[in-house]
Motif scaffolding. Structure first.
Motif, mmCIF file in Angstrom:
data_model
loop_
_atom_site.group_PDB
_atom_site.id
_atom_site.type_symbol
_atom_site.label_atom_id
_atom_site.label_comp_id
_atom_site.label_asym_id
_atom_site.label_seq_id
_atom_site.Cartn_x
_atom_site.Cartn_y
_atom_site.Cartn_z
ATOM 1 N N TYR A 8 42.458 33.296 46.984
ATOM 2 C CA TYR A 8 43.477 34.329 46.744
ATOM 3 C C TYR A 8 44.197 34.753 48.017
ATOM 4 N N HIS A 25 53.267 40.928 35.802
ATOM 5 C CA HIS A 25 51.807 41.070 35.755
ATOM 6 C C HIS A 25 51.371 42.396 36.389
ATOM 7 N N GLY A 48 39.889 45.314 44.929
ATOM 8 C CA GLY A 48 40.308 43.943 44.610
ATOM 9 C C GLY A 48 41.657 43.987 43.929
ATOM 10 N N GLU A 69 41.356 45.370 49.423
ATOM 11 C CA GLU A 69 41.553 43.940 49.218
ATOM 12 C C GLU A 69 40.775 43.181 50.285
ATOM 13 N N HIS A 110 39.546 45.468 38.510
ATOM 14 C CA HIS A 110 40.203 44.698 37.455
ATOM 15 C C HIS A 110 40.374 43.240 37.870
ATOM 16 N N GLU A 120 25.907 40.115 43.299
ATOM 17 C CA GLU A 120 27.012 40.699 44.075
ATOM 18 C C GLU A 120 27.674 41.825 43.271
HETATM 19 C C1 LIG Z 1 42.778 37.718 40.014
HETATM 20 S S1 LIG Z 1 42.843 38.647 41.498
HETATM 21 C C2 LIG Z 1 42.907 40.269 40.830
HETATM 22 C C3 LIG Z 1 43.945 41.111 41.495
HETATM 23 C C4 LIG Z 1 44.299 42.381 40.721
HETATM 24 N N1 LIG Z 1 43.185 43.292 40.612
HETATM 25 C C5 LIG Z 1 44.823 42.017 39.359
HETATM 26 O O1 LIG Z 1 44.252 42.466 38.371
HETATM 27 O O2 LIG Z 1 45.794 41.276 39.268
HETATM 28 C C6 LIG Z 1 41.181 38.517 42.073
HETATM 29 C C7 LIG Z 1 40.879 39.374 43.280
HETATM 30 O O3 LIG Z 1 39.475 39.333 43.516
HETATM 31 C C8 LIG Z 1 39.257 39.377 44.909
HETATM 32 N N2 LIG Z 1 37.931 38.815 45.174
HETATM 33 C C9 LIG Z 1 37.470 37.601 44.864
HETATM 34 N N3 LIG Z 1 36.206 37.448 45.286
HETATM 35 C C10 LIG Z 1 35.843 38.617 45.861
HETATM 36 C C11 LIG Z 1 34.648 39.107 46.499
HETATM 37 N N4 LIG Z 1 33.575 38.321 46.614
HETATM 38 N N5 LIG Z 1 34.662 40.364 46.995
HETATM 39 C C12 LIG Z 1 35.750 41.159 46.883
HETATM 40 N N6 LIG Z 1 36.900 40.761 46.295
HETATM 41 C C13 LIG Z 1 36.947 39.515 45.789
HETATM 42 C C14 LIG Z 1 40.382 38.524 45.475
HETATM 43 O O4 LIG Z 1 40.614 38.812 46.820
HETATM 44 C C15 LIG Z 1 41.546 38.900 44.552
HETATM 45 O O5 LIG Z 1 42.299 39.949 45.065
#
Ligand SMILES: C[S@@+](CC[C@H](N)C(=O)[O-])C[C@H]1O[C@@H](n2cnc3c(N)ncnc32)[C@H](O)[C@@H]1O
Length: 231
Positions: A8, A25, A48, A69, A110, A120
């Protein structure tokens, strides 16, 4: 599952087929999150948050919005976008975990839980439980059930594309996702899926009382949102 953070960590993720898709979105998500803000004096945390191009819609409805983020380039672009916004701050996961107990009236996670392993997610739920005020609300959205996840996501993208004038970009975008690292990561790192009962049990074990919301945040109604309050 930190490889998903790298996936991402583009200025614009391949998950969004073009800028219009990304903005449609994030506007839908921000409008839905805004509906969960309990009062204009609320302090909210969106963990996130991704590119969060409509975060000001949420900020308008509350006193303070903290965006968290983990992906460094996405965070840098958020920091630039909201520099000078009086109500929005952008911080790291570590900074979020270090906030004082009872800091937030609303915490949103979300479309992130699927990228976290079970342990985790449990660790993160414990952090949220501590950061939430006793009468606060934790909203966990876009929980992916095990069955039909991929066809549901593809169909949702095509429908949103058709409704917003980017159907062909959506079709092309699906092919682009197909040849991106998404499928490789899905196979090697994995995605976490939960049935409704399993997520309710997980939230309960983390010290919340929870229920499934009538609809999911955002466009994909095959997925689930849960509303959880500290016990
Ligand atoms: C599909 S995006 C979601 C973004 C936003 N919340 C939305 O709904 O569109 C997934 C998010 O999960 C975060 N992410 C993935 N793995 C993660 C982890 N291990 N710890 C924290 N954040 C994580 C990514 O950085 C990314 O911003």
């Amino acid at each position: 599952m930190s490889d998903w953070i790298s996936f991402y960590d583009f200025k614009h993720s391949v998950i969004y087929v073009n800028a219009r898709h990304r903005d449609v979105h994030y506007r839908a998500i921000a409008n839905d999150i805004r509906g969960y803000v309990p009062s204009p004096s609320a302090h909210a945390l969106d963990y996130g948050c991704g590119e969060a191009t409509s975060a000001e819609l949420v900020a308008d409805a509350c006193a303070q919005l903290i965006l968290v983020e983990a992906a460094p380039n996405v965070r840098a672009s958020l920091t630039m976008r909201y520099a000078g916004h009086p109500k929005i701050a952008v911080i790291t996961s570590e900074q979020a975990a270090a906030q004082p107990p009872g800091s937030f009236d609303l915490i949103v996670l979300h479309s992130v839980a699927q990228y976290l392993g079970a342990a985790e997610l449990d660790r993160l739920l414990a952090v949220f439980r501590r950061l939430l005020k006793p009468d606060g609300l934790f909203v966990i959205g876009d929980i992916v059930p095990p069955k039909l996840a991929a066809p549901a996501a593809a169909l949702t993208l095509l429908r949103v594309g058709a409704a917003n004038g980017f159907f062909w970009a959506a079709a092309f975008g699906l092919m682009r996702i197909f040849v991106s690292d998404y499928l490789r990561l899905k196979k090697t790192v994995g995605l976490s899926h939960y049935e409704e009962a399993a997520m309710l049990a997980k939230l309960e074990a983390a010290g919340f009382t929870a229920q499934r919301a009538p609809r999911n945040i955002g466009h994909n109604q095959w997925r689930m949102t849960f509303l959880a309050r500290p016990v």
